[in-house]
Design an enzyme around this catalytic site. Sequence first.
Site, PDB file in Angstrom:
ATOM      1  N   GLU A  18      68.922 -22.508  42.371  1.00 21.60           N
ATOM      2  CA  GLU A  18      67.876 -22.445  41.768  1.00 21.60           C
ATOM      3  C   GLU A  18      67.875 -22.512  40.463  1.00 21.60           C
ATOM      4  O   GLU A  18      68.857 -21.887  39.871  1.00 21.60           O
ATOM      5  CB  GLU A  18      67.219 -21.338  42.381  1.00 21.60           C
ATOM      6  CG  GLU A  18      65.772 -21.010  41.671  1.00 21.60           C
ATOM      7  CD  GLU A  18      64.809 -20.060  42.351  1.00 21.60           C
ATOM      8  OE1 GLU A  18      65.218 -19.243  42.977  1.00 21.60           O
ATOM      9  OE2 GLU A  18      63.704 -20.023  42.244  1.00 21.60           O
TER      10      GLU A  18
ATOM     11  N   CYS B 246      61.475 -19.398  44.342  1.00 22.71           N
ATOM     12  CA  CYS B 246      60.425 -19.226  43.796  1.00 22.71           C
ATOM     13  C   CYS B 246      59.692 -20.121  42.726  1.00 22.71           C
ATOM     14  O   CYS B 246      58.814 -20.781  42.671  1.00 22.71           O
ATOM     15  CB  CYS B 246      60.242 -17.840  43.020  1.00 22.71           C
ATOM     16  SG  CYS B 246      60.155 -16.314  44.152  1.00 22.71           S
TER      17      CYS B 246
ATOM     18  N   ASN C 238      58.761 -21.180  50.574  1.00 20.39           N
ATOM     19  CA  ASN C 238      59.908 -20.222  50.186  1.00 20.39           C
ATOM     20  C   ASN C 238      59.171 -18.913  50.173  1.00 20.39           C
ATOM     21  O   ASN C 238      58.051 -18.776  49.412  1.00 20.39           O
ATOM     22  CB  ASN C 238      60.397 -20.703  48.804  1.00 20.39           C
ATOM     23  CG  ASN C 238      61.393 -19.556  48.374  1.00 20.39           C
ATOM     24  OD1 ASN C 238      62.459 -19.132  49.049  1.00 20.39           O
ATOM     25  ND2 ASN C 238      61.044 -18.881  47.549  1.00 20.39           N
ATOM     26  N   GLU C 239      59.524 -18.179  50.824  1.00 26.85           N
ATOM     27  CA  GLU C 239      58.918 -16.568  50.693  1.00 26.85           C
ATOM     28  C   GLU C 239      57.511 -16.754  50.736  1.00 26.85           C
ATOM     29  O   GLU C 239      56.822 -16.137  49.884  1.00 26.85           O
ATOM     30  CB  GLU C 239      59.782 -16.000  49.600  1.00 26.85           C
ATOM     31  CG  GLU C 239      60.870 -15.390  49.907  1.00 26.85           C
ATOM     32  CD  GLU C 239      61.573 -14.664  48.864  1.00 26.85           C
ATOM     33  OE1 GLU C 239      60.532 -14.022  47.995  1.00 26.85           O
ATOM     34  OE2 GLU C 239      62.434 -14.022  48.943  1.00 26.85           O
TER      35      GLU C 239
HETATM   36  O1  AHR Z   1      66.946 -15.492  44.166  1.00 28.45           O
HETATM   37  C1  AHR Z   1      66.005 -15.161  43.404  1.00 28.45           C
HETATM   38  C2  AHR Z   1      64.814 -15.245  44.175  1.00 28.45           C
HETATM   39  O2  AHR Z   1      64.413 -14.145  45.249  1.00 28.45           O
HETATM   40  C3  AHR Z   1      64.161 -16.377  44.904  1.00 28.45           C
HETATM   41  O3  AHR Z   1      63.742 -17.419  43.697  1.00 28.45           O
HETATM   42  C4  AHR Z   1      63.308 -15.971  45.671  1.00 28.45           C
HETATM   43  O4  AHR Z   1      63.119 -16.930  46.831  1.00 28.45           O
HETATM   44  C5  AHR Z   1      63.372 -14.577  46.241  1.00 28.45           C
HETATM   45  O5  AHR Z   1      62.398 -13.713  45.806  1.00 28.45           O
END
Ligand code: AHR
Length: 653
Positions: free
Chosen positions: A41, A239, A370-371
Amino acid sequence: MGFILSVLLSGSVMAQTKKFQVNANDIKAQIQQNMWGVFFEDINMGADGGIYAELIKNRSFEFYKPLMGWKREGKAYKEGDILVINRQDAKSNNPRFLRVKANSVAKGDFTLTNEGFRGMGLKKDLAYEFSVFYRQLKSGIQLNLELLDGKGNVIGTGKLIPENADGNWHTQKTTLVSSATELKGRFRIAFEGTGEIDLDMISLFPTDTWKKRPGGLRADMVQRLADLKPGFIRFPGGCIVEGHELSTRYQWKKTVGSVEDRQLIVNRWNTEFAHRLTPDYYQTFGLGFYEYFLMAEDIGANALPILNCGMACQFNTAEVVPMEQLDEYVQDALDLVEFANGPVTSKWGKVRSDMGHPASFNLKYLGVGNENWGPQYVERLKVFQKALKSKYPEVKLVFSSGTDPEGERFQYLDKELRNLKVDIIDEHFYRSPKWFLENAKRYDNYDRKGPKIFAGEYAAHSGKTATPDNINNWLTALAEASFLTGAERNADVVQLASYAPLFAHLDGWQWTPDLIWVDNLHTYGTPNYYIQQLYSLNKGTHAVSITSENEVVAGKDGYYASATIDKKTNEIIVKISNYDANSREIELNISGIKKLNNTGKDIYMVSDIDAVNSIPAPLNVSPKERMVKASGKTVKAKLEPYSFHVFKFKATL
Ligand code: AHR
């Protein structure tokens, strides 16, 4: 008396040799050969300022302050000699450029300096490629180019005399060589002469990029990934995929094609943490989806892209796209499969081909969301699942079970995703070392017939997330190693696993802990990195049973263990964690094989629990290897306090 007796008894128990039974015939699971992967990321300056090797910050003047990162200086410089011009609709992806006017300027009297991303890493004798888009309105200005060290001394020079004066935009390149190594260098353009010129995409790249690709990636950082032999690479987040709000979500289509046409957006990690503000953090998408696929291919990993599901980050705005407008998002997902795998005659296959890769990228996995959590997520997933499965049934879909590995949100999503019979559930857990130890049996009772599990983001946290006291010490790595014996034991269910986050720049991080730390010139793997590597390089082909006192080894007396066999290399591989302050004797009794070689390896890691790695001591906590002997089918060994071991023996299976 009772107390003394119990102390004596426990002392004698501790002193006893711990016996483990490994049965190579008792196969528990086939291990996916791509099980251990990485999660990339653009956080902590992982991409811009990190693996994407561009040295110029704000090269196209599109940051919210157009001259952020740049400094205008010199006695000949007057206000108005540099104008920021916005051509708006004429080039909406990259509207701004600089207009520079000079009147009889001597070299050094009018300069423009870029500070880089917390400085620029420059290497002695290495060539740097400078390129610029320009349009001459009145020819006569030449660009003197200078590499500077931290004190402002010139350590490399070049010159660019614009060749075209037809009033149109052109690109031109030249190279400069650095005469010194500098961690925090800068780059200066000294204008000279008389004229008027427009400048855009002012760029400087080292020539020692990964595979020497112009405009490419930092080779040392890609090599760190390659050294893990990752089975997959999940990207681009995290995120980042969601965005603070939907307009700043990750949109893969805006990250392919010519670099100058990729519209940058703010990086959502720029102001997430008040104590780590990074207002100059943008995503230029020089590392875009094509480059991600290429990197995955280069390092032998399956690509595992994650796309936005029609919802922005629920920690921030929780903005959602109305269901009747979800089509665009679903189409993006369908088009991504075509971009990766489609024939060159298809619309998106042609884009891939035109960028230099006519062959398919052979995409096998695709994540949506994602999440994200709640009924809004499930409602949207159903639409994605239907559309993707009817067109591309062969692509495995990965859906998220939210932010936590337990609790209401998790319970709800886990149930819903199982009802939807999804292929793979993506679980995330950022928890204390204690949690990791206590959850080593987490997967023992998962439904064997249900969806597979992707442990997509995990890390043992020694302190509060994103604070400096949350560090990558040996204690956290050993807790992860202990937990992962449970993932390996249940490899029929846990088919993919990746630590998170991956990279962090020492001067530009927002989140700790992280797997690999870098500065502008160096990298080091954390103890956690070496644990991931030990699992990845010693995975075997099948998990087999290992017990002690007829139980799985998952915490009793501080022991955690898993065992695999490798049918390709004819090896028995046993991983044991001694999460205890005492050194202890163990005995491995191996059955289900015809013969065990009488010597094998103990690849082990041991350290003080507080020990860390660093730029000056990158291997302080890292694996070592020693020979270990077997007698018949029995191996005896001593485990140091707080140690992790991979015992590897050739065998006749
Ligand atoms: O890895 C950091 C963050 O942690 C990622 O962006 C998210 O998916 C999680 O909350």
